[in-house]
Design an enzyme around this catalytic site. Structure first.
Site, PDB file in Angstrom:
ATOM      1  N   HIS A   1       0.831  -1.198   0.000  1.00  0.00           N
ATOM      2  CA  HIS A   1       0.000   0.000   0.000  1.00  0.00           C
ATOM      3  C   HIS A   1       0.871   1.256   0.000  1.00  0.00           C
ATOM      4  O   HIS A   1       1.433   1.636   1.027  1.00  0.00           O
ATOM      5  CB  HIS A   1      -0.929  -0.008   1.216  1.00  0.00           C
ATOM      6  CG  HIS A   1      -1.801   1.209   1.322  1.00  0.00           C
ATOM      7  ND1 HIS A   1      -2.293   1.662   2.525  1.00  0.00           N
ATOM      8  CD2 HIS A   1      -2.267   2.074   0.377  1.00  0.00           C
ATOM      9  CE1 HIS A   1      -3.008   2.742   2.324  1.00  0.00           C
ATOM     10  NE2 HIS A   1      -3.002   3.016   1.031  1.00  0.00           N
TER      11      HIS A   1
ATOM     12  N   ASN B   1      -5.077   4.107   7.132  1.00  0.00           N
ATOM     13  CA  ASN B   1      -6.412   4.533   6.686  1.00  0.00           C
ATOM     14  C   ASN B   1      -7.492   4.159   7.694  1.00  0.00           C
ATOM     15  O   ASN B   1      -8.454   4.914   7.896  1.00  0.00           O
ATOM     16  CB  ASN B   1      -6.734   3.921   5.323  1.00  0.00           C
ATOM     17  CG  ASN B   1      -5.994   4.618   4.192  1.00  0.00           C
ATOM     18  OD1 ASN B   1      -5.416   5.680   4.388  1.00  0.00           O
ATOM     19  ND2 ASN B   1      -5.996   4.019   3.021  1.00  0.00           N
TER      20      ASN B   1
END
Length: 705
Positions: free
Chosen positions: A441, A491
């Protein structure tokens, strides 16, 4: 490890060797504390002992100070800070070198940083090899040079140059150090032999009073002082160490050396007792710990060629990261026009880097040449060592992509997804080799943001994990390994931030942003939303028929075509230089919303606003720990500092919680009406520190790998 009940022997030692040149005896004092000779107690004790011996020995004509292990000295032993410094003090030892009646010559090879640089400044001459670097980087730990560096460096290179050197905190190479006057000579070959020859010859006829920096004076103009204050007030906004360094340098220009040392000592102790050094030293260790995966024994695969799927903002940025690290890239996209546009953007980005001076033209050309546009057929990936998917954030699409990769990629090829939220296990289920699948990511823009969250699934192999972590290091990222869950760590946590709640409960955007930016964020949450683009989430809600232009500010602005910075208007208005000003339409919408929902405008302090925004984030961090998503507590702080620009000098959200007090954080979370993490409640009830819990967590994670 020392036997129970006994203190461990002091780390490090100083070797004394007597060499002879031209009939003169020269004592060579060698610091030995691998790998880079930090100034641990054993080193300081060694200097104390041997300086007395060589100064009392009339047969010794001069002294050379050097280091073992192809390094001079990397500075203080930071691990000693928490327990208090024992034994001989470094400032006193350096003063003894400087005031010695015999010439003292520093023979520098490798690093001479922090306290190591200060040791060299106490010597009468500094001879160095070409590969040496020197500097005073203490500002990066929230401190200032505390062994005379703030007083000797200005007297050597001038006040303005010294402020730059200490407040930037970056080392100088040998050529630059010679140019500014830190190094006296650059030596080809054996620097210790050269220093012995110099000490036994030219140094003996010199006037040592002229070589002692404590005897010199320096200057700093009012214009240079104002320039430095403005420069570092902006560059290191919120940090207290640069201001303290500047005050010390000012003292070096206005009084005696002894008076300046008193100022340095007082300023150092003020910093040392504050929270910023604790947080920044914590981050120093966290940045090194995050690479260590508990229980990992596998070796990484060799990566020569990487495939990237998607030539958009993320895919193009990932391709650039790989190419700049010397990895060949095959870039694929669904349509030729997308691929062509992506290559043009990459070329433009390199052009901008060259124009700014952040990259040399030849390096940019080499990197660009490593990225090969390769059409739309995944068959080109058959010999790739790793393939990274950066397509639209949709599970069905990603599973289709991985199903195709499974058919064309060689066995052992790492299959990586740049997903921001989606389950790695579900993505891996589309393949016959889940052991080769991992999340990589990246954060946007991928070629700029430092964080790489490597996400392991239930069946991800050790080899795949090792390769992903080595890949992160090779491309210059700060990588953390996390376990699979929705949103992973960064996140997942930041989705809980309370800025929107504050917005709809009576605070204007600029009030929220100002509080966050005064806390240390480069950009507040509302400005960040404008930067990312308000259209991203709103477009998805529109597709799902959930757009609410009456009660959702973002949806209201999206429907007007105001997407943020890219359209010049969003929550704020932006001029051609992207400078934000308040948007009357935004404030009219909010005033109408507050009126309809009978919301009373609130007046909160910056501290109250920060707590309402980030205490929910901290609470989610504790839930991540409960769920075993990370290997250690500090990995969370790495993720939020490098993924969301949480101020490094605060140490990340978990360290900020610890410095605030876990009991106070728990109380604050309850007052916000949020259900607190069970782990947080348990730690507060038992009086357990995060550091102690983190050690336990690492052992548990090692057993699971």
């Amino acid at each position: 490890m020392a036997p129970k009940g006994k203190k461990a022997a002091p780390k490090g030692t100083v070797h004394l060797e007597v060499r002879e040149h031209a009939g003169k005896k020269v004592a060579v004092l060698t610091m030995d504390n691998p790998p880079a000779n930090p100034l641990s107690l054993g080193i300081r004790m060694g200097f104390d002992k041997h300086l007395k011996e060589v100064m009392a020995d009339s047969s010794i004509a001069a002294v050379v100070v050097t280091g073992a292990h192809k390094n001079f000295c990397a500075g203080a032993d930071i691990s000693e800070f928490s327990g208090g410094m024992r034994g001989p003090s470094l400032p006193e030892l350096i003063s003894r070198m400087e005031t010695a009646s015999k010439p003292v010559v520093a023979a520098i090879d490798g690093v001479a940083l922090g306290g190591g640089c200060e040791v060299s400044l106490g010597c009468h001459w500094r001879l160095a090899t070409k590969r040496s670097i020197v500097g005073l980087p203490e500002v990066n730990l929230g401190l200032l040079p505390g062994a005379g560096g703030t007083q000797r460096m200005p007297r050597l290179i001038g006040g303005a140059a010294a402020i730059d050197a200490m407040c930037i905190g970056a080392p100088l190479n040998a050529a630059k150090a010679k140019q500014v006057g830190i190094f006296d000579q650059i030596i080809e070959g054996d620097v210790v032999a050269a220093a012995v020859k110099f000490a036994a010859g030219e140094a003996l006829s010199a006037n040592l009073d002229d070589r002692r920096l404590c005897n010199r004076t320096t200057q700093l103009s009012e214009a240079d002082l104002k320039k430095a204050a403005a420069k570092f007030g902006k560059m290191r906004k919120g940090e207290v160490a640069p201001e303290a360094i500047i005050r010390c340098v000012v003292a070096s220009t206005r009084g005696t050396f002894a008076e300046g040392m008193k100022v340095e000592g007082a300023e150092f102790m003020k910093l040392f007792s504050g929270d910023q050094p604790k947080a920044m030293q914590y981050m120093f260790f966290a940045e090194r710990a995050c690479w260590k995966v508990p229980g990992l024994t596998a070796k990484p695969a060799d990566l020569k060629t990487v495939g990237v799927i998607g030539a958009g903002l993320m895919g193009g940025g990932i391709a650039m990261c790989c190419a700049e690290a010397g990895i060949n890239v095959l870039l694929v996209d669904a349509k030729p026009e997308f691929l062509e546009r992506g290559m043009k953007v990459i070329e433009k980005n390199y052009g901008v880097s060259v124009k700014r001076g952040s990259m040399k033209e030849e390096k940019a050309k080499q990197a660009f040449s490593r990225i090969r546009p390769s059409g739309s057929d995944y068959a080109v990936f058959k010999d790739c060592d790793m393939v990274i998917e950066a397509v639209f954030e949709n599970m069905d699409i990603k599973k289709q992509v991985f199903g195709k990769l499974d058919k064309v990629c060689k066995r052992g090829c790492i299959l990586a997804s740049n997903t921001s939220y989606l389950s790695i296990d579900e993505i891996a289920s589309a393949t016959s080799r889940p052991e080769d699948v991992i999340g990589t990511h990246f954060f946007s823009p991928a070629n700029v943001m430092k964080l790489l969250e490597n996400v392991r699934g239930k069946k991800t192999s050790q080899r795949t994990i090792a390769t992903a972590m080595a890949f992160g290091k090779r491309i210059g990222k700060i990588a953390v390994l996390v376990n699979n869950c929705h949103g992973f760590v960064a996140n997942r946590m930041m989705a809980m931030q309370g800025a929107n709640k504050l917005l709809y409960s009576g605070l204007l955007p600029h009030v929220i942003d100002n509080a966050a930016e005064n806390f240390g964020f480069r950009m507040g949450p509302m400005r960040m939303g404008d930067l990312v683009g308000l259209d991203l989430g709103a477009r998805e809600r529109e597709r799902e028929g959930k757009l609410d232009v009456t009660n959702n500010l973002t949806d209201f602005l999206y429907k007007r075509g105001d997407f943020g910075m890219k359209t010049g208007c969003g929550i704020y208005k932006y001029d051609e230089r992207r400078k934000a000003t308040r948007n009357s339409e935004t404030e009219e919408f909010l005033n109408d919303y507050w009126k309809r929902h009978q919301v009373v405008k609130r007046s909160l302090t910056d501290d109250q606003i920060v707590r309402e925004i980030y205490f929910p984030v901290i609470n989610e961090g504790f839930k991540c720990l409960e769920d075993g998503i990370v290997n250690r507590v500090s990995d969370i702080d790495i993720a939020i500092v490098y993924g969301y620009n949480f101020p490094r000098y605060r140490g990340g959200p978990m360290k900020f919680a610890e410095l605030t007090g876990l009991d106070e954080v728990l109380d604050g979370i309850k007052k916000l009406g949020i259900t607190p993490s069970k782990l947080l409640e348990e730690l507060v009830e038992n009086g357990t520190s995060l550091a102690k819990f983190s050690k336990r967590l690492e052992k548990e994670q090692a057993a699971k790998l």
